[in-house]
Design a protein around this motif. Sequence first.
Motif, PDB file in Angstrom:
ATOM      1  N   ARG A  10      12.374 -50.792  -3.656  1.00 48.20           N
ATOM      2  CA  ARG A  10      11.141 -51.291  -4.160  1.00 48.20           C
ATOM      3  C   ARG A  10      11.499 -52.508  -4.960  1.00 48.20           C
ATOM      4  O   ARG A  10      12.557 -52.500  -5.538  1.00 48.20           O
ATOM      5  N   PRO A  11      10.870 -53.604  -5.011  1.00 48.91           N
ATOM      6  CA  PRO A  11       9.430 -53.742  -5.158  1.00 48.91           C
ATOM      7  C   PRO A  11       8.666 -53.596  -3.847  1.00 48.91           C
ATOM      8  O   PRO A  11       9.227 -53.736  -2.769  1.00 48.91           O
ATOM      9  N   PRO A  12       7.386 -53.356  -3.993  1.00 53.42           N
ATOM     10  CA  PRO A  12       6.527 -53.063  -2.843  1.00 53.42           C
ATOM     11  C   PRO A  12       6.653 -54.014  -1.649  1.00 53.42           C
ATOM     12  O   PRO A  12       6.673 -53.540  -0.528  1.00 53.42           O
ATOM     13  N   ALA A  32      -0.485 -40.325   2.276  1.00 55.01           N
ATOM     14  CA  ALA A  32      -0.149 -41.750   2.323  1.00 55.01           C
ATOM     15  C   ALA A  32       0.796 -42.023   3.486  1.00 55.01           C
ATOM     16  O   ALA A  32       0.590 -42.959   4.267  1.00 55.01           O
ATOM     17  N   TRP A  33       1.847 -41.214   3.618  1.00 60.58           N
ATOM     18  CA  TRP A  33       2.809 -41.404   4.696  1.00 60.58           C
ATOM     19  C   TRP A  33       2.124 -41.304   6.058  1.00 60.58           C
ATOM     20  O   TRP A  33       2.341 -42.123   6.953  1.00 60.58           O
ATOM     21  N   ASN A  34       1.281 -40.301   6.234  1.00 61.70           N
ATOM     22  CA  ASN A  34       0.604 -40.100   7.512  1.00 61.70           C
ATOM     23  C   ASN A  34      -0.393 -41.206   7.837  1.00 61.70           C
ATOM     24  O   ASN A  34      -0.733 -41.404   9.000  1.00 61.70           O
ATOM     25  N   SER A  35      -0.833 -41.940   6.846  1.00 59.50           N
ATOM     26  CA  SER A  35      -1.761 -43.048   7.084  1.00 59.50           C
ATOM     27  C   SER A  35      -1.058 -44.217   7.775  1.00 59.50           C
ATOM     28  O   SER A  35      -1.702 -45.053   8.391  1.00 59.50           O
ATOM     29  N   ARG A  36       0.268 -44.278   7.637  1.00 61.06           N
ATOM     30  CA  ARG A  36       1.074 -45.399   8.143  1.00 61.06           C
ATOM     31  C   ARG A  36       0.592 -46.736   7.577  1.00 61.06           C
ATOM     32  O   ARG A  36       0.708 -47.769   8.210  1.00 61.06           O
ATOM     33  N   GLU A  91       1.254 -50.339   2.335  1.00 60.80           N
ATOM     34  CA  GLU A  91       0.821 -50.602   0.957  1.00 60.80           C
ATOM     35  C   GLU A  91       0.477 -49.295   0.243  1.00 60.80           C
ATOM     36  O   GLU A  91       0.822 -49.103  -0.918  1.00 60.80           O
ATOM     37  N   ARG A  92      -0.164 -48.408   0.940  1.00 64.53           N
ATOM     38  CA  ARG A  92      -0.531 -47.108   0.352  1.00 64.53           C
ATOM     39  C   ARG A  92       0.712 -46.255   0.090  1.00 64.53           C
ATOM     40  O   ARG A  92       0.815 -45.598  -0.942  1.00 64.53           O
ATOM     41  N   VAL A  93       1.651 -46.297   1.014  1.00 62.95           N
ATOM     42  CA  VAL A  93       2.876 -45.503   0.858  1.00 62.95           C
ATOM     43  C   VAL A  93       3.660 -45.961  -0.365  1.00 62.95           C
ATOM     44  O   VAL A  93       4.167 -45.141  -1.129  1.00 62.95           O
ATOM     45  N   THR A  94       3.772 -47.268  -0.569  1.00 69.34           N
ATOM     46  CA  THR A  94       4.573 -47.759  -1.686  1.00 69.34           C
ATOM     47  C   THR A  94       4.036 -47.294  -3.029  1.00 69.34           C
ATOM     48  O   THR A  94       4.795 -47.157  -3.981  1.00 69.34           O
ATOM     49  N   LEU A  95       2.743 -47.025  -3.104  1.00 67.69           N
ATOM     50  CA  LEU A  95       2.156 -46.553  -4.364  1.00 67.69           C
ATOM     51  C   LEU A  95       2.623 -45.154  -4.739  1.00 67.69           C
ATOM     52  O   LEU A  95       2.514 -44.753  -5.899  1.00 67.69           O
ATOM     53  N   ALA A  96       3.134 -44.413  -3.774  1.00 64.42           N
ATOM     54  CA  ALA A  96       3.562 -43.040  -4.033  1.00 64.42           C
ATOM     55  C   ALA A  96       4.973 -42.955  -4.609  1.00 64.42           C
ATOM     56  O   ALA A  96       5.424 -41.879  -4.962  1.00 64.42           O
ATOM     57  N   PHE A 147       9.737 -53.121   5.260  1.00 67.07           N
ATOM     58  CA  PHE A 147      10.601 -52.124   5.881  1.00 67.07           C
ATOM     59  C   PHE A 147       9.772 -51.096   6.660  1.00 67.07           C
ATOM     60  O   PHE A 147      10.054 -50.800   7.820  1.00 67.07           O
ATOM     61  N   LEU A 148       8.747 -50.554   6.041  1.00 62.32           N
ATOM     62  CA  LEU A 148       7.919 -49.536   6.693  1.00 62.32           C
ATOM     63  C   LEU A 148       7.170 -50.111   7.889  1.00 62.32           C
ATOM     64  O   LEU A 148       7.038 -49.454   8.916  1.00 62.32           O
TER      65      LEU A 148
END
Length: 73
Positions: free
Chosen positions: A52-54, A24-28, A31-36, A60-61
């Motif tokens: 969080r919240p997402p 997820a992190w490497n995808s940048r 939305e995907r990262v926050t799910l982790a 931020f990301l």
Amino acid sequence: MSRPPLPPFTRETAAQKARMAEDAWNSRDPERVTLAYTEDSRWRNRSEIPRRPPPRLSRFLTRKWQKETRSTG
């Protein structure tokens, strides 16, 4: 919505969870990262401490990666 694997972890599910977070992190994809991460996750990036919240974590990301892209490009 649950996101497997969930605790308690075995050696195998812990490794799977770590791989999923890394992917997820490497995808940048913010939305995907926050799910982790859990609802009570706390982040720190110098003077900014988003929670969080997402939507806040996602913004931020996005800013973080845009800034990194500009500085390396």
